[in-house]
Motif scaffolding. Structure first.
Motif, mmCIF file in Angstrom:
data_model
loop_
_atom_site.group_PDB
_atom_site.id
_atom_site.type_symbol
_atom_site.label_atom_id
_atom_site.label_comp_id
_atom_site.label_asym_id
_atom_site.label_seq_id
_atom_site.Cartn_x
_atom_site.Cartn_y
_atom_site.Cartn_z
ATOM 1 N N ILE A 106 48.018 90.698 86.430
ATOM 2 C CA ILE A 106 49.313 90.086 86.720
ATOM 3 C C ILE A 106 49.515 88.912 85.767
ATOM 4 N N VAL A 107 50.643 88.898 85.087
ATOM 5 C CA VAL A 107 50.966 87.796 84.179
ATOM 6 C C VAL A 107 52.147 87.030 84.766
ATOM 7 N N LEU A 108 51.928 85.766 85.026
ATOM 8 C CA LEU A 108 52.963 84.871 85.546
ATOM 9 C C LEU A 108 53.365 83.920 84.426
ATOM 10 N N TYR A 109 54.603 84.049 83.932
ATOM 11 C CA TYR A 109 55.020 83.148 82.853
ATOM 12 C C TYR A 109 55.891 82.046 83.411
ATOM 13 N N VAL A 110 55.548 80.808 83.005
ATOM 14 C CA VAL A 110 56.145 79.627 83.621
ATOM 15 C C VAL A 110 56.666 78.668 82.554
ATOM 16 N N HIS A 111 57.554 77.783 83.004
ATOM 17 C CA HIS A 111 58.164 76.807 82.096
ATOM 18 C C HIS A 111 57.873 75.407 82.643
ATOM 19 N N SER A 138 50.938 82.088 81.836
ATOM 20 C CA SER A 138 51.347 81.749 80.476
ATOM 21 C C SER A 138 52.335 80.596 80.533
ATOM 22 N N HIS A 139 51.959 79.481 79.907
ATOM 23 C CA HIS A 139 52.770 78.258 79.930
ATOM 24 C C HIS A 139 53.602 78.125 78.654
ATOM 25 N N ASP A 140 54.853 77.750 78.818
ATOM 26 C CA ASP A 140 55.714 77.441 77.673
ATOM 27 C C ASP A 140 55.518 75.974 77.319
ATOM 28 N N GLY A 141 54.434 75.683 76.582
ATOM 29 C CA GLY A 141 54.078 74.302 76.286
ATOM 30 C C GLY A 141 53.106 73.785 77.325
ATOM 31 N N GLN A 160 44.486 80.687 82.084
ATOM 32 C CA GLN A 160 45.683 80.024 81.578
ATOM 33 C C GLN A 160 45.781 80.176 80.060
ATOM 34 N N ILE A 161 46.984 80.445 79.596
ATOM 35 C CA ILE A 161 47.256 80.432 78.169
ATOM 36 C C ILE A 161 48.494 79.577 77.931
ATOM 37 N N PHE A 162 48.528 78.923 76.785
ATOM 38 C CA PHE A 162 49.596 77.986 76.450
ATOM 39 C C PHE A 162 50.205 78.378 75.107
ATOM 40 N N ALA A 163 51.531 78.483 75.058
ATOM 41 C CA ALA A 163 52.200 78.841 73.811
ATOM 42 C C ALA A 163 52.042 77.697 72.810
ATOM 43 N N PRO A 164 51.210 77.868 71.779
ATOM 44 C CA PRO A 164 50.929 76.759 70.864
ATOM 45 C C PRO A 164 52.077 76.432 69.919
ATOM 46 N N TYR A 165 53.042 77.343 69.799
ATOM 47 C CA TYR A 165 54.190 77.091 68.928
ATOM 48 C C TYR A 165 55.470 76.901 69.737
ATOM 49 N N SER A 166 55.315 76.522 70.995
ATOM 50 C CA SER A 166 56.482 76.241 71.822
ATOM 51 C C SER A 166 57.251 75.045 71.259
ATOM 52 N N ARG A 204 70.986 76.006 66.411
ATOM 53 C CA ARG A 204 69.936 76.229 67.399
ATOM 54 C C ARG A 204 69.738 75.043 68.340
ATOM 55 N N SER A 205 69.334 75.367 69.571
ATOM 56 C CA SER A 205 68.901 74.370 70.541
ATOM 57 C C SER A 205 67.460 74.717 70.895
ATOM 58 N N PRO A 206 66.495 73.869 70.544
ATOM 59 C CA PRO A 206 65.087 74.208 70.756
ATOM 60 C C PRO A 206 64.745 74.607 72.189
ATOM 61 N N LYS A 207 65.285 73.906 73.173
ATOM 62 C CA LYS A 207 64.918 74.241 74.552
ATOM 63 C C LYS A 207 65.545 75.552 75.009
ATOM 64 N N ILE A 208 66.572 76.018 74.314
ATOM 65 C CA ILE A 208 67.173 77.310 74.636
ATOM 66 C C ILE A 208 66.385 78.445 73.977
ATOM 67 N N VAL A 209 66.080 78.301 72.698
ATOM 68 C CA VAL A 209 65.369 79.374 71.991
ATOM 69 C C VAL A 209 63.938 79.526 72.495
ATOM 70 N N SER A 210 63.415 78.505 73.185
ATOM 71 C CA SER A 210 62.034 78.587 73.674
ATOM 72 C C SER A 210 61.851 79.720 74.667
ATOM 73 N N LEU A 211 62.915 80.121 75.361
ATOM 74 C CA LEU A 211 62.813 81.195 76.352
ATOM 75 C C LEU A 211 62.377 82.497 75.692
ATOM 76 N N LYS A 212 63.066 82.849 74.620
ATOM 77 C CA LYS A 212 62.772 84.099 73.923
ATOM 78 C C LYS A 212 61.459 84.001 73.161
ATOM 79 N N HIS A 213 61.210 82.855 72.541
ATOM 80 C CA HIS A 213 59.952 82.665 71.810
ATOM 81 C C HIS A 213 58.752 82.825 72.739
ATOM 82 N N HIS A 214 58.818 82.188 73.900
ATOM 83 C CA HIS A 214 57.673 82.228 74.805
ATOM 84 C C HIS A 214 57.399 83.648 75.290
ATOM 85 N N TRP A 215 58.447 84.357 75.692
ATOM 86 C CA TRP A 215 58.251 85.714 76.204
ATOM 87 C C TRP A 215 57.629 86.613 75.141
ATOM 88 N N TRP A 216 58.102 86.526 73.917
ATOM 89 C CA TRP A 216 57.610 87.390 72.842
ATOM 90 C C TRP A 216 56.190 87.011 72.439
#
Length: 438
Positions: A106-111, A138-141, A160-166, A204-216
């Protein structure tokens, strides 16, 4: 002769005493090191350093090499530290040493919505069979409140994993906010700023594009990067921090994945909830096949390979939402409708009242009183799907389809190249020319 032996005896005793002291000190230092290693909080907030990721790691054997090839952004200290944390083994192995042979990760992705996460974690703790599987968060940051909640999980193995390029990790450079970036509808020729506007003229708005970046990034890392899951050929369940999970969810998921090859061989996935997030299901005595939803969805490695082959389409579509990108461009490119199999009653509910990009603002919690009131009937506490049921298929449903041009927010060339870079972190030999996303 006797007088010569006494100094020797004293010297030998002193040597033994010093050896005991030295061994004791080494043991203390080793214990301190292990305690610091097992605490993600202390690892992130500890003394700063620029150490590179260990070359002995199986995850990113030569990180600097692939970062250069993929033209990934230069990492800051926090980004490097988070990437190292991603290589730690799961916690609670001492409590749950063996995963079930047929377990579904189970992967739980969080912000950054801790009140929501508390609710989801509590619901997961009541899921029958949860102790048999691995939970990956999976943490977005990095956000301390979010991390503390996850560190308190004790009902299953958890990694736990953290998006290093968030964008949330970079405060003054891309993919975060760079001082030279264009803003809103700036004209780069007049303002002498950097960036490409989307189809509506917005930058671009960084906090908006982070949604797609994190999921991918998460999808590529879970399926192709993590030692715990990269060899997993079966299904993996994906849920979000505002998905309340019913007690019967895991057992229902196991049954649906077992029934799918016979009941719906053309289905790509299984879902715990209807595609319509406002629906609790039909309540019929029938399985349901419909368009794939974004609440509690699971698919296998074969489907992931089909998705991954559409990396260019995913990364170049001017839409900041990952799910709309999938519905409007990736799934249609498969050639046939993408169906998912689910039961007639939901086993997961979307309860979010605020968007992911709102996070924790000045008004505090996005949930009333920090809690969610959901009536769970007894029938939803046990598996309520019958193997002998037939399948009702919805052939035409409303929603985003091929031809939708996107809501924008994803026009910057740098975002598209970073997205494509995530797709090839673990497949350098397949990396195409960056001009493909231009």
């Amino acid at each position: 002769m006797a007088s010569n032996k006494k100094p020797r005896i004293k010297y030998a005793a002193l040597r033994r005493f010093l050896a005991v002291v030295l061994i004791t000190l080494l043991g203390v230092f080793l214990l301190i090191f292990l305690l610091r290693t097992n605490s993600i909080s202390s690892s992130v907030s500890g003394p700063e350093d620029e150490e590179e990721v260990s070359e002995g790691s199986k995850l990113n054997v030569n990180h600097s090499h692939y970062r250069q090839i993929l033209n990934l952004p230069k990492q800051n200290k926090l980004s490097i530290r988070l990437e190292k944390l991603n290589q730690l083994p799961p916690r609670n192995i001492d409590l749950y040493p063996n995963l079930a042979k047929d377990h579904i990760p189970i992967v739980l992705y969080v912000h950054n919505r801790p009140q929501y996460l508390q609710v989801v974690v509590q619901s997961l703790s009541q899921v029958v069979g949860i102790s048999e599987t691995l939970l990956i968060v999976s943490h977005d940051g990095y956000f301390e409140k979010m991390n503390k909640i996850v560190e308190g999980i004790n009902f299953c193995q958890v990694k736990q994993i953290f998006a290093p390029y968030s964008p949330h990790v970079f405060s003054n450079s891309f993919p975060g906010i760079s001082p030279a970036d264009c803003k809103e509808k700036d004209d780069p020729r007049i303002e002498h700023c950097e960036g490409n506007p989307d189809q509506y003229g917005n930058h671009r708005s960084p906090k908006i594009v982070s949604l797609k970046h994190h999921w991918w990034w998460m999808m590529n890392t879970v399926w192709d990067g993590l030692e715990e899951t990269r060899g997993h050929s079966g299904h993996i369940l994906f849920i979000e921090e505002d998905h309340f999970i019913f007690p019967n969810a895991y057992r229902s998921l196991q049954l649906l994945t077992a029934l799918k090859p016979k009941k719906c061989p053309d289905c790509y996935a299984v879902n715990l909830a209807p595609c319509d997030v406002n629906s609790r299901g039909e309540g019929w005595e029938s399985l349901i096949a419909e368009r794939m939803g974004n609440v509690g969805y699971a698919f296998n490695h074969t489907v992931w390979r089909k998705i991954h082959r559409k990396a260019t389409e995913f990364c170049s579509f001017d839409e900041y939402n990952w799910d709309i990108t999938m519905w409007a461009t990736v799934f249609p490119s498969f050639g046939l409708p993408v169906y998912t199999l689910r039961g007639p009653r939901t086993s997961a509910v979307h309860f979010g009242k605020c968007g992911l990009h709102q996070g924790q603002g000045e008004r505090g919690s996005c949930i009333d009183n920090g809690s969610v009131k959901l009536d769970i009937e007894d029938i939803d506490k046990v598996v309520n799907i019958k193997p002998e049921w037939g399948v009702h298929m919805y052939k035409k449903q409303a929603g985003y389809q091929a031809g939708f041009k996107g809501w924008g927010g994803w026009g910057d060339k740098r975002d598209r190249e970073l997205c494509l870079g995530f797709a090839y972190m673990y497949h350098l030999h397949d990396y195409p020319s960056p001009s493909a996303t231009s």
